[in-house]
Scaffold this motif. Sequence first.
Motif, short mmCIF file in Angstrom:
data_model
loop_
_atom_site.label_atom_id
_atom_site.label_comp_id
_atom_site.label_asym_id
_atom_site.label_seq_id
_atom_site.Cartn_x
_atom_site.Cartn_y
_atom_site.Cartn_z
N TYR A 107 -10.98 6.62 -2.23
CA TYR A 107 -11.49 5.45 -1.50
C TYR A 107 -12.13 4.46 -2.46
CZ TYR A 107 -16.34 7.11 -2.04
OH TYR A 107 -17.56 7.49 -2.54
N TRP B 83 -11.09 12.73 -0.70
CA TRP B 83 -10.68 11.41 -0.27
C TRP B 83 -10.63 10.48 -1.48
CZ3 TRP B 83 -9.92 10.61 5.06
CH2 TRP B 83 -10.34 11.65 5.88
N SER C 272 1.81 7.56 -0.11
CA SER C 272 1.26 8.76 -0.74
C SER C 272 1.03 8.51 -2.22
CB SER C 272 2.19 9.96 -0.54
OG SER C 272 3.41 9.76 -1.21
N GLU D 2 -1.47 15.83 -3.89
CA GLU D 2 -0.97 14.70 -3.11
C GLU D 2 -2.02 14.19 -2.13
OE1 GLU D 2 2.71 13.51 -0.07
OE2 GLU D 2 2.60 15.51 -0.95
N TYR D 3 -2.12 12.86 -2.08
CA TYR D 3 -2.99 12.19 -1.11
C TYR D 3 -2.12 11.33 -0.21
CZ TYR D 3 -7.11 13.46 -3.89
OH TYR D 3 -8.10 14.15 -4.54
N GLN D 4 -2.40 11.37 1.07
CA GLN D 4 -1.64 10.57 2.03
C GLN D 4 -2.51 9.49 2.65
OE1 GLN D 4 0.19 13.36 4.79
NE2 GLN D 4 1.89 13.70 3.39
N LEU D 5 -1.90 8.34 2.87
CA LEU D 5 -2.61 7.20 3.44
C LEU D 5 -3.18 7.56 4.80
CD1 LEU D 5 -3.18 4.11 3.03
CD2 LEU D 5 -1.10 3.71 4.35
N THR E 19 0.84 -1.20 0.00
CA THR E 19 0.00 0.00 0.00
C THR E 19 0.87 1.25 0.00
OG1 THR E 19 -1.70 -1.18 1.27
CG2 THR E 19 -1.86 1.22 1.20
N TRP F 169 -6.98 7.19 1.12
CA TRP F 169 -6.00 8.28 1.10
C TRP F 169 -6.75 9.61 1.20
CZ3 TRP F 169 -5.71 3.84 -1.58
CH2 TRP F 169 -4.52 3.10 -1.51
N ARG F 170 -6.15 10.54 1.95
CA ARG F 170 -6.76 11.86 2.16
C ARG F 170 -5.92 12.93 1.48
NH1 ARG F 170 -8.01 14.59 8.11
NH2 ARG F 170 -9.17 16.41 7.34
N HIS F 171 -6.59 13.83 0.75
CA HIS F 171 -5.91 14.95 0.12
C HIS F 171 -5.28 15.84 1.20
CE1 HIS F 171 -5.27 18.58 -2.31
NE2 HIS F 171 -5.42 17.82 -3.38
N ARG F 172 -4.14 16.41 0.90
CA ARG F 172 -3.45 17.23 1.90
C ARG F 172 -4.30 18.41 2.37
NH1 ARG F 172 2.87 18.17 0.96
NH2 ARG F 172 2.57 18.78 3.13
#
Length: 205
Positions: A154, A152, A114, A129-132, A111, A144-147
């Motif tokens: 999903y 999101w 980012s 950028e999206y972070q786990l 997984t 993952w959530r956008h900075r």
Amino acid sequence: MSPKVLYVLSPNGQQKCGGEYALVDGEIANSYPLWKQVAGTYWLYCGTNGMWIISGPEAKEKNFECAYGAIFNRVLHEGCPPNKVAGTWWRLHGESFVEDESIKITTGVSTPFSLRVVTPNGPSRCGGEYQLAANEMANGMPIWRHRSGKSWLYTGSNGMWIIGGSDSKEKNFQCTRGVVYSKYPHGGLMPDRIDCVWLRLSGDK
């Protein structure tokens, strides 16, 4: 020892069979353990023919006294778990089965921490950028959530990767809300590995 969790990858067909499966404690099928798809209605079980099979609710309704399914392995497993059984998996394609070397069953998936999303034609707010999201899952898959915290990435209840907003989060991602979608169900593949066109909501900038 039976694996507590298995991941099914089926990128080229029967994608709805993909994703996370959890061991069903205290239940067996034809003297062997069985696993239930976390985010769906599929089961991984031993058929009456001694083969590992992935099937929908039809097999459950028969109390697994059958050899019915959409994916199976022709090798008689003789107690070897699905992630270690030899041979290639076969999947239903139309009215017949085809051998598919891309189908994998593992105890874990890689997984990415980012992901970078590029949306040159819109919607621009989804790019970046999206972070786990640590220790969070949606429909059996990571999130993952956008900075910015406003978008999101999903898995929707339809098995597709979706980029949605706070309304998706409010529904605990038990929905298909979003403005960017993978065209097909991902079959257990991560967003950066899926080989298909992505769709966006027309007119949304």
